[in-house]
Design an enzyme around this catalytic site. Structure first.
Site, PDB file in Angstrom:
ATOM      1  N   SER A 134      71.662   5.793   7.530  1.00 22.28           N
ATOM      2  CA  SER A 134      73.046   5.339   7.588  1.00 22.28           C
ATOM      3  C   SER A 134      73.681   5.461   6.216  1.00 22.28           C
ATOM      4  O   SER A 134      72.988   5.424   5.187  1.00 22.28           O
ATOM      5  CB  SER A 134      73.107   3.879   8.052  1.00 22.28           C
ATOM      6  OG  SER A 134      74.404   3.332   7.888  1.00 22.28           O
ATOM      7  N   TYR A 147      70.423  -4.712   7.402  1.00 24.13           N
ATOM      8  CA  TYR A 147      70.662  -3.348   7.879  1.00 24.13           C
ATOM      9  C   TYR A 147      70.588  -2.349   6.728  1.00 24.13           C
ATOM     10  O   TYR A 147      69.918  -1.307   6.831  1.00 24.13           O
ATOM     11  CB  TYR A 147      72.029  -3.284   8.554  1.00 24.13           C
ATOM     12  CG  TYR A 147      72.352  -1.948   9.172  1.00 24.13           C
ATOM     13  CD1 TYR A 147      71.724  -1.526  10.342  1.00 24.13           C
ATOM     14  CD2 TYR A 147      73.303  -1.104   8.596  1.00 24.13           C
ATOM     15  CE1 TYR A 147      72.032  -0.305  10.913  1.00 24.13           C
ATOM     16  CE2 TYR A 147      73.606   0.121   9.160  1.00 24.13           C
ATOM     17  CZ  TYR A 147      72.971   0.522  10.318  1.00 24.13           C
ATOM     18  OH  TYR A 147      73.270   1.731  10.881  1.00 24.13           O
ATOM     19  N   LYS A 151      67.809   0.712   6.265  1.00 16.93           N
ATOM     20  CA  LYS A 151      68.210   2.122   6.213  1.00 16.93           C
ATOM     21  C   LYS A 151      67.941   2.735   4.842  1.00 16.93           C
ATOM     22  O   LYS A 151      67.575   3.914   4.736  1.00 16.93           O
ATOM     23  CB  LYS A 151      69.690   2.259   6.587  1.00 16.93           C
ATOM     24  CG  LYS A 151      69.993   1.897   8.037  1.00 16.93           C
ATOM     25  CD  LYS A 151      69.238   2.770   9.023  1.00 16.93           C
ATOM     26  CE  LYS A 151      69.692   2.543  10.454  1.00 16.93           C
ATOM     27  NZ  LYS A 151      69.002   3.427  11.430  1.00 16.93           N
TER      28      LYS A 151
END
Length: 244
Positions: A134, A147, A151
Site C-alpha cells: 500500500s 495498517y 504494509k
C-alpha cells in the site's frame, strides 16, 4: 497469453484486487488457484481454469495444505500473488492489541506463510511472487499505525526475499496502491474527530482519484511475468501521483 502453461496462486481472490488479478491472469492463459476465506466466488467465473480453496492465510496448516492442493491440481506453481488483506484506521490510542495483532497477522504473517510454503515450487519453476502492499507502507499515513506497519513490513519482506532468492531465479516485487475502488475501501468507517487537514493528505492528483482494481491487476500481471525479469525487488507505487 503471457501466462499460457503457467500456474498462479492468488490470495484474497474473492473480491477487489485479488479477484481482478485472478480474472486477469486467467484471461492471460494461467490456471489460477483462488484462495479466500469465502470460497467459490472466483472459480464460478473462471470455470475449469480455477481451483477454489477456502483458506485463512493466518492458519499455517491451511496454507500448507492449499499450496499442496494447488500443485497436485496443476502440476506446478509459477506465481504467487499475496492480495489478501484487511484495513484498520483509527486514532493510535484507540487501537486495541487484538486489532493490532489481527492486522499484522493477515497483512504480513499471511504473505510470509504463503510464500514460505510456495518457495520450493517457485525455485523449481523459476517463478515469482507479487505482494500487494500500500501507499501507506512507503510514506506516512493518517490514523493507520497497524495498517501502515503491516504494509511497510510487507515492502521490507519483498525486498529481503528478492535479495535472498535472486540467484535461485525467483523474483519478488510488490505494488503499493493508493485509493482503489474495492469492498475493503467501501467498508472503511470514518475516524471520529479526524483532523480535516490530515484527511486531504495523500490524495491522488489524477481524475478520477480512485483506481479500478483492474488497473492494479494489470501491474501485477506484468510484475509476475517473464517480461519483468529485471524488476525483482521493485516497489511499484500505483497512487495517481499522491506520493510524488
Amino acid at each position: 497469453m503471457r501466462y499460457a502453461g503457467r500456474v498462479a496462486l492468488v490470495t484474497g481472490a474473492g473480491s477487489g484486487i485479488g479477484l481482478a488479478t485472478a480474472l486477469r491472469l486467467a484471461g492471460d492463459g494461467a490456471l489460477v488457484a483462488c484462495l479466500d476465506i469465502r470460497p467459490g466466488i472466483t472459480g464460478d467465473r473462471l470455470g475449469g481454469a480455477a481451483l477454489d480453496l477456502e483458506v485463512d492465510v493466518t492458519d499455517e496448516a491451511a496454507v500448507r495444505t492449499a499450496v499442496e492442493e494447488t500443485v497436485s491440481w496443476a502440476g506446478r506453481l509459477d506465481l504467487v500473488v499475496n492480495a489478501a488483506g484487511v484495513a484498520s484506521f483509527a486514532h493510535t490510542t484507540d487501537v486495541e492489541w487484538r486489532e493490532w495483532q489481527r492486522v499484522l497477522e493477515v497483512n504480513l504473517t499471511g504473505p510470509f506463510l504463503v510464500t514460505r510454503e510456495a518457495l520450493p515450487h517457485l525455485v523449481e519453476s523459476k517463478g515469482a511472487v507479487v505482494n500487494v502492499a500500500s501507499l501507506a507502507g512507503v510514506r506516512g499515513w493518517r490514523y493507520s499505525a497497524a495498517y501502515s506497519a503491516s504494509k511497510g513490513g510487507l515492502v521490507a519482506l519483498t525486498r529481503s526475499l528478492a535479495v535472498e532468492y535472486a540467484k535461485a531465479g525467483v523474483r519478488f516485487a510488490c505494488v503499493c496502491p493508493g485509493s482503489v475502488d474495492t469492498p475493503l475501501r467501501q467498508a472503511i468507517e470514518p475516524v471520529p474527530d479526524a483532523d480535516p487537514d490530515l484527511l486531504t493528505h495523500g490524495r491522488a492528483l489524477v481524475d478520477p482519484p480512485v483506481a479500478d482494481p483492474e488497473e492494479i491487476a494489470a501491474a501485477i500481471a506484468f510484475l509476475g511475468s517473464k517480461e519483468a525479469r529485471f524488476a525483482t525487488g521493485a516497489v511499484l507505487r500505483m497512487d495517481g501521483g499522491a506520493g510524488a
